[in-house]
Scaffold this motif. Structure first.
Motif, PDB file in Angstrom:
ATOM      1  N   LYS A   1       0.825  -1.209   0.000  1.00 26.61           N
ATOM      2  CA  LYS A   1       0.000   0.000   0.000  1.00 26.61           C
ATOM      3  C   LYS A   1       0.859   1.259   0.000  1.00 26.61           C
ATOM      4  CE  LYS A   1      -4.198  -1.871   2.071  1.00 26.61           C
ATOM      5  NZ  LYS A   1      -5.173  -1.750   3.161  1.00 26.61           N
ATOM      6  N   ALA A   2       1.956   1.222   0.758  1.00 29.27           N
ATOM      7  CA  ALA A   2       2.848   2.388   0.807  1.00 29.27           C
ATOM      8  C   ALA A   2       3.500   2.629  -0.552  1.00 29.27           C
ATOM      9  CB  ALA A   2       3.907   2.184   1.882  1.00 29.27           C
ATOM     10  N   MET A   3       3.862   1.563  -1.249  1.00 27.15           N
ATOM     11  CA  MET A   3       4.478   1.705  -2.574  1.00 27.15           C
ATOM     12  C   MET A   3       3.503   2.266  -3.596  1.00 27.15           C
ATOM     13  SD  MET A   3       6.663  -1.836  -2.730  1.00 27.15           S
ATOM     14  CE  MET A   3       7.229  -1.594  -4.409  1.00 27.15           C
ATOM     15  N   ASN A   4       2.224   2.016  -3.385  1.00 33.93           N
ATOM     16  CA  ASN A   4       1.199   2.482  -4.323  1.00 33.93           C
ATOM     17  C   ASN A   4       0.441   3.705  -3.806  1.00 33.93           C
ATOM     18  OD1 ASN A   4       1.067   0.358  -6.620  1.00 33.93           O
ATOM     19  ND2 ASN A   4       1.279  -0.839  -4.753  1.00 33.93           N
ATOM     20  N   ASN A   5       1.039   4.388  -2.823  1.00 33.42           N
ATOM     21  CA  ASN A   5       0.447   5.611  -2.241  1.00 33.42           C
ATOM     22  C   ASN A   5      -0.980   5.401  -1.752  1.00 33.42           C
ATOM     23  OD1 ASN A   5       2.728   7.287  -2.642  1.00 33.42           O
ATOM     24  ND2 ASN A   5       2.212   7.419  -4.814  1.00 33.42           N
TER      25      ASN A   5
ATOM     26  N   GLU B   1       6.424   7.644   2.890  1.00 31.43           N
ATOM     27  CA  GLU B   1       7.739   8.300   2.889  1.00 31.43           C
ATOM     28  C   GLU B   1       8.861   7.369   3.341  1.00 31.43           C
ATOM     29  OE1 GLU B   1       7.048  11.624   5.428  1.00 31.43           O
ATOM     30  OE2 GLU B   1       6.191  12.866   3.821  1.00 31.43           O
ATOM     31  N   LEU B   2       8.501   6.261   3.966  1.00 31.26           N
ATOM     32  CA  LEU B   2       9.517   5.349   4.508  1.00 31.26           C
ATOM     33  C   LEU B   2       9.975   4.280   3.520  1.00 31.26           C
ATOM     34  CD1 LEU B   2       8.113   4.822   8.123  1.00 31.26           C
ATOM     35  CD2 LEU B   2      10.050   6.234   7.433  1.00 31.26           C
TER      36      LEU B   2
ATOM     37  N   ASN C   1      11.510  -4.130  -9.173  1.00 35.15           N
ATOM     38  CA  ASN C   1      10.586  -3.469  -8.235  1.00 35.15           C
ATOM     39  C   ASN C   1      11.018  -3.677  -6.780  1.00 35.15           C
ATOM     40  OD1 ASN C   1       8.395  -1.808  -7.851  1.00 35.15           O
ATOM     41  ND2 ASN C   1       6.937  -3.486  -7.680  1.00 35.15           N
ATOM     42  N   MET C   2      12.314  -3.559  -6.536  1.00 37.52           N
ATOM     43  CA  MET C   2      12.851  -3.761  -5.190  1.00 37.52           C
ATOM     44  C   MET C   2      12.912  -2.437  -4.433  1.00 37.52           C
ATOM     45  SD  MET C   2      15.895  -6.454  -6.095  1.00 37.52           S
ATOM     46  CE  MET C   2      16.338  -6.815  -4.408  1.00 37.52           C
ATOM     47  N   LEU C   3      13.129  -2.554  -3.126  1.00 35.95           N
ATOM     48  CA  LEU C   3      13.202  -1.372  -2.268  1.00 35.95           C
ATOM     49  C   LEU C   3      14.604  -1.223  -1.681  1.00 35.95           C
ATOM     50  CD1 LEU C   3       9.838  -1.719  -0.308  1.00 35.95           C
ATOM     51  CD2 LEU C   3      10.310  -0.206  -2.238  1.00 35.95           C
ATOM     52  N   GLN C   4      14.953   0.003  -1.374  1.00 43.51           N
ATOM     53  CA  GLN C   4      16.244   0.306  -0.764  1.00 43.51           C
ATOM     54  C   GLN C   4      16.202  -0.100   0.713  1.00 43.51           C
ATOM     55  OE1 GLN C   4      18.819   1.942  -2.571  1.00 43.51           O
ATOM     56  NE2 GLN C   4      20.098   1.376  -0.828  1.00 43.51           N
ATOM     57  N   VAL C   5      17.149  -0.941   1.134  1.00 38.22           N
ATOM     58  CA  VAL C   5      17.214  -1.372   2.530  1.00 38.22           C
ATOM     59  C   VAL C   5      18.223  -0.498   3.263  1.00 38.22           C
ATOM     60  CG1 VAL C   5      17.654  -3.275   4.118  1.00 38.22           C
ATOM     61  CG2 VAL C   5      16.655  -3.742   1.877  1.00 38.22           C
TER      62      VAL C   5
ATOM     63  N   ALA D   1      10.798   1.062   8.000  1.00 38.16           N
ATOM     64  CA  ALA D   1      11.577   1.398   6.808  1.00 38.16           C
ATOM     65  C   ALA D   1      12.539   0.282   6.428  1.00 38.16           C
ATOM     66  CB  ALA D   1      12.345   2.692   7.039  1.00 38.16           C
ATOM     67  N   VAL D   2      13.085  -0.414   7.425  1.00 37.45           N
ATOM     68  CA  VAL D   2      14.047  -1.489   7.178  1.00 37.45           C
ATOM     69  C   VAL D   2      13.336  -2.822   6.969  1.00 37.45           C
ATOM     70  CG1 VAL D   2      16.048  -2.719   8.117  1.00 37.45           C
ATOM     71  CG2 VAL D   2      15.751  -0.273   8.571  1.00 37.45           C
ATOM     72  N   ALA D   3      12.431  -3.156   7.881  1.00 37.91           N
ATOM     73  CA  ALA D   3      11.738  -4.452   7.816  1.00 37.91           C
ATOM     74  C   ALA D   3      10.906  -4.567   6.543  1.00 37.91           C
ATOM     75  CB  ALA D   3      10.848  -4.622   9.043  1.00 37.91           C
TER      76      ALA D   3
END
Length: 200
Positions: free
Chosen positions: A140-144, A152-153, A169-173, A186-188
């Motif tokens: 949900k956060a990735m899709n606003n 924002e995290l 489609n990966m996220l920055q850890v 933000a990390v988990a």
């Protein structure tokens, strides 16, 4: 008796140190606070929250399937993303309640394994429910489609040079040095999201 008095005195000394003065008001620190029904203690561990959840679920266990689904599983799922990174002992305690609910619905003896019952009922184990909730929030956060403070995290992964992983489609850890830091959303969220198979 003297040992008890010493313990009381040492406890009083700790409480005395946990006093904050704001103007003329004196605020004493509490050992445990509740926010939206979640119990947070001064050590920031989830032991008290797990105990409260087990107590509430145990009260409703002698009911039937509909009530079990409505009350017990909803209690186990409430704010369970906060349990990410909690101890295996806490997870096991919650899993015992979950298993008891499954046995009750299927009218199975306590000696039977709960794993096939959970499969029949299409219930994920507790640790998977926690991960699932975290991943739902991440999606949900990735899709606003989540609150701004969660959106924002999550930061998309942007490698410094062209890599095949850039299109996954990966996220920055973010790097952390503590266990508490690893449990931060933000990390988990990023680490769990990146662990998903690419096809999903």
């Amino acid at each position: 008796m003297e040992d008890c008095l010493d313990e009381v005195k040492s406890a009083d000394a700790i409480v005395d140190k946990s006093v904050i003065r704001v103007g003329v008001a004196t605020i004493t620190a509490s050992l445990c606070v509740q926010c939206l029904g979640v119990c947070i203690d001064r050590h920031l561990d989830t032991k008290k929250q797990v105990s409260q959840t087990i107590s509430a679920c145990s009260f409703y266990l002698p009911t039937k399937e509909r009530v079990v689904n409505a009350i017990i599983t909803s209690r186990l799922d409430y704010c369970n993303a906060l349990l990410y990174g909690t101890s295996a002992v806490n997870i096991a305690r919650l899993q015992r309640i979950h298993n008891a609910a499954a046995r009750l619905i299927r009218r199975s003896p306590r000696s039977d394994s709960a794993t096939p019952l959970l499969r029949e009922l299409h219930w994920l184990p507790i640790v998977c429910r926690v991960d699932f909730k975290l991943l739902v929030f991440t999606y949900k956060a990735m899709n606003n489609d989540a609150p701004v403070y969660l959106c924002e995290l999550v930061c998309p992964y942007q490698p410094t040079r062209t890599l095949r992983s850039a299109n996954n489609n990966m996220l920055q850890v973010k790097r952390t040095r503590t266990k508490a830091g690893d449990c931060a959303f933000a990390v988990a969220a990023a680490s769990q999201w990146n662990n998903l198979p690419t096809v999903i």
